[in-house]
Design a protein around this motif. Structure first.
Motif, mmCIF file in Angstrom:
data_model
loop_
_atom_site.group_PDB
_atom_site.id
_atom_site.type_symbol
_atom_site.label_atom_id
_atom_site.label_comp_id
_atom_site.label_asym_id
_atom_site.label_seq_id
_atom_site.Cartn_x
_atom_site.Cartn_y
_atom_site.Cartn_z
ATOM 1 N N HIS A 33 0.831 -1.191 0.000
ATOM 2 C CA HIS A 33 0.000 0.000 0.000
ATOM 3 C C HIS A 33 0.875 1.254 0.000
ATOM 4 O O HIS A 33 1.898 1.317 0.689
ATOM 5 C CB HIS A 33 -0.897 0.062 1.234
ATOM 6 C CG HIS A 33 -1.908 -1.022 1.319
ATOM 7 N ND1 HIS A 33 -1.580 -2.326 1.601
ATOM 8 C CD2 HIS A 33 -3.260 -0.999 1.154
ATOM 9 C CE1 HIS A 33 -2.668 -3.060 1.613
ATOM 10 N NE2 HIS A 33 -3.709 -2.289 1.341
ATOM 11 N N GLY A 35 0.048 5.663 0.044
ATOM 12 C CA GLY A 35 -1.055 6.609 0.062
ATOM 13 C C GLY A 35 -0.757 7.857 0.868
ATOM 14 O O GLY A 35 0.380 8.108 1.264
ATOM 15 N N ALA A 49 -6.215 9.294 0.221
ATOM 16 C CA ALA A 49 -6.225 8.407 -0.939
ATOM 17 C C ALA A 49 -5.156 7.350 -0.759
ATOM 18 O O ALA A 49 -4.122 7.602 -0.139
ATOM 19 C CB ALA A 49 -5.968 9.189 -2.223
ATOM 20 N N SER A 50 -5.410 6.176 -1.323
ATOM 21 C CA SER A 50 -4.428 5.104 -1.259
ATOM 22 C C SER A 50 -4.463 4.314 -2.557
ATOM 23 O O SER A 50 -5.465 4.318 -3.286
ATOM 24 C CB SER A 50 -4.688 4.187 -0.061
ATOM 25 O OG SER A 50 -5.915 3.510 -0.202
ATOM 26 N N ILE A 51 -3.363 3.609 -2.810
ATOM 27 C CA ILE A 51 -3.251 2.796 -4.022
ATOM 28 C C ILE A 51 -2.435 1.558 -3.676
ATOM 29 O O ILE A 51 -1.405 1.637 -3.000
ATOM 30 C CB ILE A 51 -2.608 3.601 -5.170
ATOM 31 C CG1 ILE A 51 -2.529 2.755 -6.444
ATOM 32 C CG2 ILE A 51 -1.255 4.173 -4.788
ATOM 33 C CD1 ILE A 51 -2.157 3.591 -7.686
ATOM 34 N N SER A 56 -5.334 -0.610 -7.774
ATOM 35 C CA SER A 56 -6.638 -0.194 -7.266
ATOM 36 C C SER A 56 -6.471 0.974 -6.299
ATOM 37 O O SER A 56 -5.530 1.011 -5.513
ATOM 38 C CB SER A 56 -7.325 -1.360 -6.549
ATOM 39 O OG SER A 56 -7.630 -2.391 -7.460
ATOM 40 N N THR A 57 -7.418 1.895 -6.371
ATOM 41 C CA THR A 57 -7.337 3.113 -5.567
ATOM 42 C C THR A 57 -8.545 3.255 -4.644
ATOM 43 O O THR A 57 -9.610 2.662 -4.879
ATOM 44 C CB THR A 57 -7.255 4.352 -6.461
ATOM 45 O OG1 THR A 57 -8.388 4.379 -7.332
ATOM 46 C CG2 THR A 57 -5.988 4.342 -7.292
ATOM 47 N N ASN A 58 -8.353 4.076 -3.624
ATOM 48 C CA ASN A 58 -9.417 4.358 -2.665
ATOM 49 C C ASN A 58 -9.302 5.824 -2.279
ATOM 50 O O ASN A 58 -8.203 6.319 -2.025
ATOM 51 C CB ASN A 58 -9.269 3.476 -1.420
ATOM 52 C CG ASN A 58 -10.394 3.664 -0.435
ATOM 53 O OD1 ASN A 58 -11.542 3.812 -0.817
ATOM 54 N ND2 ASN A 58 -10.072 3.678 0.854
ATOM 55 N N TYR A 59 -10.436 6.528 -2.242
ATOM 56 C CA TYR A 59 -10.431 7.960 -1.952
ATOM 57 C C TYR A 59 -11.442 8.295 -0.858
ATOM 58 O O TYR A 59 -12.506 7.675 -0.759
ATOM 59 C CB TYR A 59 -10.809 8.767 -3.191
ATOM 60 C CG TYR A 59 -9.824 8.701 -4.323
ATOM 61 C CD1 TYR A 59 -9.972 7.768 -5.347
ATOM 62 C CD2 TYR A 59 -8.734 9.573 -4.378
ATOM 63 C CE1 TYR A 59 -9.064 7.692 -6.383
ATOM 64 C CE2 TYR A 59 -7.825 9.516 -5.416
ATOM 65 C CZ TYR A 59 -8.001 8.567 -6.410
ATOM 66 O OH TYR A 59 -7.103 8.497 -7.449
ATOM 67 N N SER A 68 -6.187 12.798 -7.357
ATOM 68 C CA SER A 68 -5.836 11.561 -8.042
ATOM 69 C C SER A 68 -4.510 11.043 -7.479
ATOM 70 O O SER A 68 -3.517 11.772 -7.445
ATOM 71 C CB SER A 68 -5.710 11.809 -9.543
ATOM 72 O OG SER A 68 -5.308 10.623 -10.204
ATOM 73 N N VAL A 69 -4.523 9.775 -7.065
ATOM 74 C CA VAL A 69 -3.316 9.153 -6.521
ATOM 75 C C VAL A 69 -2.742 8.201 -7.565
ATOM 76 O O VAL A 69 -3.488 7.525 -8.280
ATOM 77 C CB VAL A 69 -3.624 8.408 -5.196
ATOM 78 C CG1 VAL A 69 -4.596 7.257 -5.409
ATOM 79 C CG2 VAL A 69 -2.339 7.913 -4.547
ATOM 80 N N SER A 70 -1.423 8.178 -7.657
ATOM 81 C CA SER A 70 -0.749 7.279 -8.589
ATOM 82 C C SER A 70 0.587 6.862 -7.985
ATOM 83 O O SER A 70 1.044 7.459 -7.004
ATOM 84 C CB SER A 70 -0.548 7.953 -9.949
ATOM 85 O OG SER A 70 0.260 9.112 -9.818
#
Length: 122
Positions: A33, A35, A49-51, A56-59, A68-70
């Motif tokens: 993880h 984020g 936010a996490s990725i 897969s991402t979560n906000y 936007s997380v990347s």
């Protein structure tokens, strides 16, 4: 161990944009993880936010459609693009990484950055 170095915070006017970066270094074996969390004065730290490694991402509901997380797995770096910033986004933003190190490749640990201030004000 794992070290996290954040950059990109600052002062921006409402409606503006900022991009945060966090690079992880050290004896990293794997990262699952990555984020960002934030903490405003007088409030608890919250997930922004996490990725995960698969992408897969979560906000948080409050940032959906604006942030936007990347991540760049080759560089062990996570980014947070923040658009249409609002005064209520003002907080210290903390990078978070969950991963393992070479000395203990099956034991996950949580690592935190030092925090970077984001201030949204006119």
């Amino acid at each position: 161990q794992v070290q996290l170095v954040e950059s990109g915070g600052g002062l921006v006017q409402p409606g503006g944009s900022l991009r945060l970066s966090c690079a992880a270094s050290g004896s990293i074996f794997s990262i699952s993880h990555m984020g960002w969390y934030r903490q405003a004065p007088g409030k608890q730290r919250e997930l922004v936010a996490s990725i995960i490694s698969g992408g897969s991402t979560n906000y948080a509901d409050s940032v959906k459609g604006r942030f936007s997380v990347s991540r760049d797995n080759a560089k062990n770096t996570v980014y947070l693009q923040m658009n249409n910033l609002k005064p209520e986004d003002t907080a210290v933003y903390y990078c978070h990484v969950r991963g393992t190190v070479v000395a203990a490749p099956v034991t996950s640990n949580d690592y935190w950055g030092q925090g970077t201030q984001v201030t949204v004000s006119s």
